[in-house]
Structures are given as structure tokens and as C-alpha cells.
Design an enzyme around this catalytic site. Structure first.
Site, short mmCIF file in Angstrom:
data_model
loop_
_atom_site.label_atom_id
_atom_site.label_comp_id
_atom_site.label_asym_id
_atom_site.label_seq_id
_atom_site.Cartn_x
_atom_site.Cartn_y
_atom_site.Cartn_z
N ASN A 60 0.87 -1.17 0.00
CA ASN A 60 0.00 0.00 0.00
C ASN A 60 0.91 1.22 0.00
OD1 ASN A 60 -1.78 2.05 0.45
ND2 ASN A 60 -2.46 1.36 2.48
N TRP A 61 1.05 1.81 -1.18
CA TRP A 61 1.99 2.94 -1.30
C TRP A 61 1.44 4.21 -0.64
CZ3 TRP A 61 4.28 2.81 -7.00
CH2 TRP A 61 4.91 1.58 -7.21
N LYS A 62 0.15 4.20 -0.31
CA LYS A 62 -0.51 5.38 0.28
C LYS A 62 -0.29 6.60 -0.63
CE LYS A 62 -0.27 3.22 4.77
NZ LYS A 62 -0.21 3.37 6.22
N HIS A 67 -9.61 1.32 4.95
CA HIS A 67 -8.34 1.50 5.68
C HIS A 67 -8.58 2.47 6.83
CE1 HIS A 67 -4.22 2.57 6.59
NE2 HIS A 67 -3.84 1.50 5.92
N GLU A 119 -6.94 4.86 7.86
CA GLU A 119 -6.68 6.26 7.52
C GLU A 119 -7.88 6.88 6.82
OE1 GLU A 119 -2.94 5.53 5.55
OE2 GLU A 119 -2.03 5.08 7.48
N GLU A 154 -5.45 -4.73 10.56
CA GLU A 154 -4.44 -3.70 10.78
C GLU A 154 -4.75 -2.97 12.09
OE1 GLU A 154 -2.48 -2.60 6.74
OE2 GLU A 154 -4.07 -1.18 7.18
N GLY A 169 2.36 2.49 10.87
CA GLY A 169 3.32 3.59 10.73
C GLY A 169 4.02 3.97 12.02
N SER A 186 3.36 -1.98 10.42
CA SER A 186 4.81 -2.03 10.64
C SER A 186 5.43 -3.39 10.28
CB SER A 186 5.15 -1.64 12.09
OG SER A 186 4.71 -0.32 12.35
N GLY A 217 2.88 -1.05 4.35
CA GLY A 217 2.91 0.37 4.04
C GLY A 217 4.32 0.82 3.73
N GLY A 218 4.97 1.44 4.71
CA GLY A 218 6.29 2.05 4.51
C GLY A 218 7.30 1.15 3.81
P1 13P Z 1 3.01 0.52 7.76
O1 13P Z 1 3.51 -0.76 7.18
O2 13P Z 1 3.74 1.73 7.26
O3 13P Z 1 2.88 0.46 9.25
O4 13P Z 1 1.50 0.72 7.19
C1 13P Z 1 0.62 -0.34 7.29
C2 13P Z 1 -0.58 -0.02 6.51
O5 13P Z 1 -1.33 0.86 6.83
C3 13P Z 1 -0.82 -0.80 5.27
O6 13P Z 1 -2.08 -0.58 4.75
#
Ligand code: 13P
Length: 261
Positions: free
Chosen positions: A9-11, A103, A105, A176, A182, A222, A243-244
């Protein structure tokens, strides 16, 4: 047997040049692995979910390379007067097979609730996309001992049960925990397995045991090369939503190759 799925997930990250570079280096890795077995081919399916602006160039970079494409959200209707939105049909038209929905977010920053997520999941299924429905508790809910109740409520309300029951539609659930996203804090393997096993039991109640058994349950929060292996060996963990670490080819690849054969 559920084949694992490692999804990036590149966000809201990446201008065209960065996104293309990332997609091309991943595609190259996957191609080398497929052609020469070096680096080791991952025992999982791979998916990238770039921002809308990068879907087209990323699709061209990964086409034919065994990496699937997904969106990060879609609207609940397929077209119309919805300025700024993107529909499931549009994602499908562009070559997406998956879409991330609900998600945390989006729940936190855009006020999405379970009913919104369900409507979007219905639209995704209508368009032939597999929804990746995200659930997860906040830190306060975990501290109050409410984790399993929160997760159960979220899947009951956010899954379009009748649409899912009608035919063999695709479904992926991502657990999640909000406090692990994050933050560098990962849920422990025991915490993850407990929630995933409970999720599968609830899914069996809602959709039947066969469907529950076939549904991939991803963990997100994470995930990195250092903790991927201990998470990917858990009985009810069928992959990761990253994510990251999905923004670096080496890290994403290391997570993918941590999946047991
Ligand atoms: P991180 O891997 O950066 O914690 O993000 C997880 C996430 O929200 C994937 O959708």
C-alpha cells in the site's frame, strides 16, 4: 491451501519518476526470479496499490510480470456527479484486480464507517474487483479488552454478506491494528494469531466454513523484513498489507521471500 498475498500500500507517496522506478525495479526482480530462480522466487502472490495518479504508468511497468495492481479506495457508485472520486469500474478498466477498502486512515480522515465500506465493497464486487476490507482496533479499544468484539462488529457490518454469498467472488480481509500502523510497533505473533483465528471463526459464521477457509487474511502494521518471517508462519496469516516498507524494493522483496514455501 491458501497462497499468501504480499500487498504494498503505497498510500499518498510517489511522483511519476519515483513510482515508475519502484515499479520497474520490482518487475525486474520478479522477472529475474521467474526466469533464473535468482533472487529466490517468492512463494506468494504480489500486489502493488499505488496512488490513483500512478496506476497507469505502474500498470505498464508491471504488465506480464506476475505482479497484480490494486487501488487504495473506490466510490460506492460506478459513475456520476462525484467530483474527485474514482469508481470501481474505472479501476477495473485500468487493469486493477483488487481495491483496498476501509483502511483506518480513510475511516479516521474521511469519516468512513462500516456501512460506507460495505457499499464500496459491493461496488467493487460488481465490477469484478476483489475487495481488501481493512479492520482493526485502536489502542484504547485494545487496552479496554475490546479487540475481538470490535473486529467482529466491523466484519459483520462492513462485509456485503449477500453479495459475497451469491457467487464465488473474491474477498481478502486485512487486520491492521491502528496502533501498529506507521508506528514501528508491530503486534506480537500471539496477538496477530489470536485475532486472525477469531476473524476466521466469525467469517465461518457469516459465510460458511468453506468460504472462511478459502479467504486470505492479511496482517498489516509495521511489517518489515525483520518481523515478516515470524508473522508469515502463523497458521491464520495469509500474507501482509505493507505500508512504509513497500516503498523500497529490497524491503518489499525481503518480506515476500520470507513467506514459507
Ligand atoms: P506501515 O507498514 O507503514 O505500518 O502501514 C501499514 C498499513 O497501513 C498498510 O495498509
Amino acid at each position: 491451501m491458501r497462497r499468501k498475498l504480499i500487498a504494498g500500500n503505497w498510500k499518498m507517496n510517489g511522483l511519476t519518476a519515483d513510482g515508475l522506478k519502484l515499479a520497474e525495479s520490482l518487475a525486474q526482480r520478479a522477472q529475474q526470479a521467474a526466469d533464473y530462480g535468482d533472487p529466490k522466487p517468492p512463494a506468494c502472490d504480489l500486489l502493488v496499490c499505488p496512488p490513483f495518479t500512478l496506476l497507469w504508468p505502474v500498470r505498464d511497468a508491471i504488465v506480464g510480470g506476475g505482479i497484480a495492481l490494486g487501488g487504495q479506495d473506490c466510490h460506492a457508485v460506478q459513475s456520476g456527479a462525484h467530483t474527485g472520486d474514482v469508481s470501481a469500474a474505472m479501476l477495473r478498466d485500468l487493469g486493477c484486480d483488487f481495491v483496498i477498502l476501509g483502511h483506518s486512515e480513510r475511516r479516521q480522515n474521511h469519516g468512513e464507517d462500516d456501512a460506507t465500506v460495505r457499499a464500496k465493497a459491493e461496488a467493487a464486487l460488481d465490477s469484478g474487483l476483489t475487495p481488501i476490507v481493512c479492520v482493526g482496533e485502536t489502542e484504547a479499544e485494545r487496552d479496554a479488552g475490546e479487540t475481538l468484539a470490535v473486529i467482529a462488529r466491523q466484519i459483520e457490518r462492513a462485509l456485503p454478506i449477500s453479495a459475497l454469498a451469491q457467487e464465488e467472488t473474491g474477498l481478502v480481509i486485512a487486520y491492521e491494528p491502528v496502533w501498529a500502523i506507521g508506528t514501528g510497533r508491530t503486534a506480537t505473533p500471539d496477538q496477530v494469531q489470536e485475532v486472525h483465528a477469531a476473524l476466521r471463526r466469525h467469517l465461518a459464521d457469516l459465510l460458511g466454513a468453506g468460504r472462511a477457509d478459502a479467504t486470505r487474511l492479511l496482517y498489516g502494521g509495521s511489517v518489515k523484513p525483520e518481523n515478516a518471517q515470524e508473522l508469515m508462519v502463523l497458521a491464520d496469516v495469509d500474507g501482509a498489507l505493507v505500508g512504509g516498507a513497500s516503498l523500497k524494493t529490497e524491503d518489499f522483496w525481503a518480506i515476500a521471500t520470507a513467506c514459507p514455501l
